[in-house]
Design a protein around this motif. Structure first.
Motif, short mmCIF file in Angstrom:
data_model
loop_
_atom_site.label_atom_id
_atom_site.label_comp_id
_atom_site.label_asym_id
_atom_site.label_seq_id
_atom_site.Cartn_x
_atom_site.Cartn_y
_atom_site.Cartn_z
N THR A 55 -40.93 -21.09 -5.22
CA THR A 55 -39.86 -20.11 -4.97
C THR A 55 -39.81 -19.09 -6.10
O THR A 55 -40.23 -17.95 -5.93
N LEU A 56 -39.34 -19.50 -7.27
CA LEU A 56 -39.20 -18.57 -8.39
C LEU A 56 -40.54 -18.02 -8.86
O LEU A 56 -40.71 -16.80 -9.00
N GLY A 57 -41.49 -18.92 -9.14
CA GLY A 57 -42.78 -18.48 -9.68
C GLY A 57 -43.50 -17.53 -8.75
O GLY A 57 -43.98 -16.47 -9.18
N ALA A 58 -43.58 -17.87 -7.48
CA ALA A 58 -44.24 -16.97 -6.51
C ALA A 58 -43.46 -15.66 -6.42
O ALA A 58 -44.07 -14.59 -6.30
N ARG A 90 -41.58 -12.65 -16.70
CA ARG A 90 -42.01 -11.90 -17.88
C ARG A 90 -41.38 -10.51 -17.92
O ARG A 90 -41.11 -9.97 -18.99
N ALA A 91 -41.12 -9.91 -16.76
CA ALA A 91 -40.52 -8.58 -16.72
C ALA A 91 -39.03 -8.60 -17.11
O ALA A 91 -38.49 -7.57 -17.52
N ASN A 92 -38.39 -9.74 -16.98
CA ASN A 92 -36.96 -9.88 -17.29
C ASN A 92 -36.71 -11.14 -18.10
O ASN A 92 -36.07 -12.08 -17.61
N PRO A 93 -37.21 -11.19 -19.33
CA PRO A 93 -37.05 -12.42 -20.11
C PRO A 93 -35.58 -12.71 -20.42
O PRO A 93 -34.79 -11.79 -20.63
N PRO A 94 -35.22 -13.98 -20.42
CA PRO A 94 -33.83 -14.34 -20.73
C PRO A 94 -33.56 -14.19 -22.23
O PRO A 94 -34.48 -14.20 -23.04
N GLY A 95 -32.30 -14.07 -22.58
CA GLY A 95 -31.94 -14.04 -23.99
C GLY A 95 -32.29 -15.35 -24.68
O GLY A 95 -32.74 -15.39 -25.81
N ARG A 104 -45.86 -7.81 -16.38
CA ARG A 104 -45.16 -8.49 -15.30
C ARG A 104 -45.69 -9.93 -15.27
O ARG A 104 -46.56 -10.27 -16.03
N GLY A 105 -45.23 -10.74 -14.32
CA GLY A 105 -45.73 -12.10 -14.19
C GLY A 105 -44.72 -13.14 -14.63
O GLY A 105 -43.52 -12.96 -14.46
N TYR A 106 -45.22 -14.21 -15.22
CA TYR A 106 -44.33 -15.31 -15.61
C TYR A 106 -44.82 -15.96 -16.89
O TYR A 106 -45.98 -15.85 -17.29
N ILE A 107 -43.90 -16.66 -17.52
CA ILE A 107 -44.16 -17.41 -18.76
C ILE A 107 -43.59 -18.81 -18.57
O ILE A 107 -42.53 -18.99 -17.98
N THR A 108 -44.31 -19.81 -19.08
CA THR A 108 -43.76 -21.16 -19.19
C THR A 108 -43.68 -21.51 -20.67
O THR A 108 -44.56 -21.14 -21.45
N VAL A 123 -50.55 -8.18 -15.61
CA VAL A 123 -49.88 -9.39 -15.12
C VAL A 123 -50.21 -10.56 -16.04
O VAL A 123 -51.38 -10.85 -16.29
N ILE A 124 -49.16 -11.20 -16.53
CA ILE A 124 -49.29 -12.38 -17.39
C ILE A 124 -49.06 -13.62 -16.53
O ILE A 124 -48.05 -13.73 -15.84
N LEU A 125 -50.01 -14.54 -16.58
CA LEU A 125 -49.91 -15.83 -15.89
C LEU A 125 -50.00 -16.90 -16.97
O LEU A 125 -51.08 -17.35 -17.33
N ASP A 126 -48.87 -17.27 -17.53
CA ASP A 126 -48.86 -18.20 -18.67
C ASP A 126 -47.90 -19.36 -18.38
O ASP A 126 -46.71 -19.23 -18.62
N GLU A 127 -48.35 -20.42 -17.85
CA GLU A 127 -49.71 -20.85 -17.74
C GLU A 127 -49.98 -21.42 -16.36
O GLU A 127 -49.04 -21.73 -15.65
#
Length: 170
Positions: free
Chosen positions: A82-85, A51-56, A29-33, A97-101
């Motif tokens: 908004t989105l990141g939180a 990260r849980a729902n990566p775009p195509g 889970r988490g986010y990617i930049t 949980v991935i926090l990148d970065e």
């Protein structure tokens, strides 16, 4: 286990996280930049996605920063708030949980800062990429109790992977 990987640009932080991710045996889970290469106009964009729902295609994600050839930067810390939180909400305990970065844009994103610290405090496994710059928030993250900080360089990145691979397997 909370692993923080700190290093300069292009040291291999995100690559190391991608290599370690499968060792946890859970869907992260988490986010990617992602910073894309400059386009034909010399503009480079940084995208943020869940990260849980990566775009195509990463370009279908939110642009949180845009760099122009003349040195200007257009920044959108409100998207982190908004989105990141939001990407860090409702994550089940025990998740990876991935926090990148975690970087300097967070200085102007207080809701996002609180969400990151909530994850670091919680019962999660964490793989985080942390910029080497010195802001109050980055210093807080790098010294957060219960987290292990590892410094990556182009010279030590393979050795660091092997070290962390063993640590994760314990």
């Amino acid at each position: 286990m909370k692993i923080l990987i700190c290093g300069d640009v292009n040291a291999g932080k995100s690559t190391l996280i991608r290599r370690l991710e499968p060792l946890f045996g859970r869907e992260p889970r988490g986010y990617i930049t992602v910073r894309m290469p400059e386009d034909e106009a010399g503009v480079s964009e940084v995208y943020l996605y869940d990260r849980a729902n990566p775009p195509g295609d990463v370009r279908d994600s939110a642009v949180i920063m845009r760099f122009f050839p003349d040195g200007r930067a257009e920044k959108h810390p409100e998207l982190l708030d908004t989105l990141g939180a939001g990407y860090l909400e409702d994550i089940p305990e025990g998740s990876l949980v991935i926090l990148d970065e975690i970087g300097t844009l967070e200085t102007d994103a207080p809701s996002f800062q609180r969400a990151v610290l909530r994850i670091l405090e919680g019962s999660y496994d964490v793989l985080a990429s942390v910029k080497a710059q010195n802001t109050d928030f980055l210093r807080t993250v790098r010294s957060y109790p219960g987290c292990e900080l590892f410094i990556i360089t182009p010279r030590n990145r393979e050795e660091l992977f092997l070290q962390l691979e063993e640590l994760v397997k314990l």
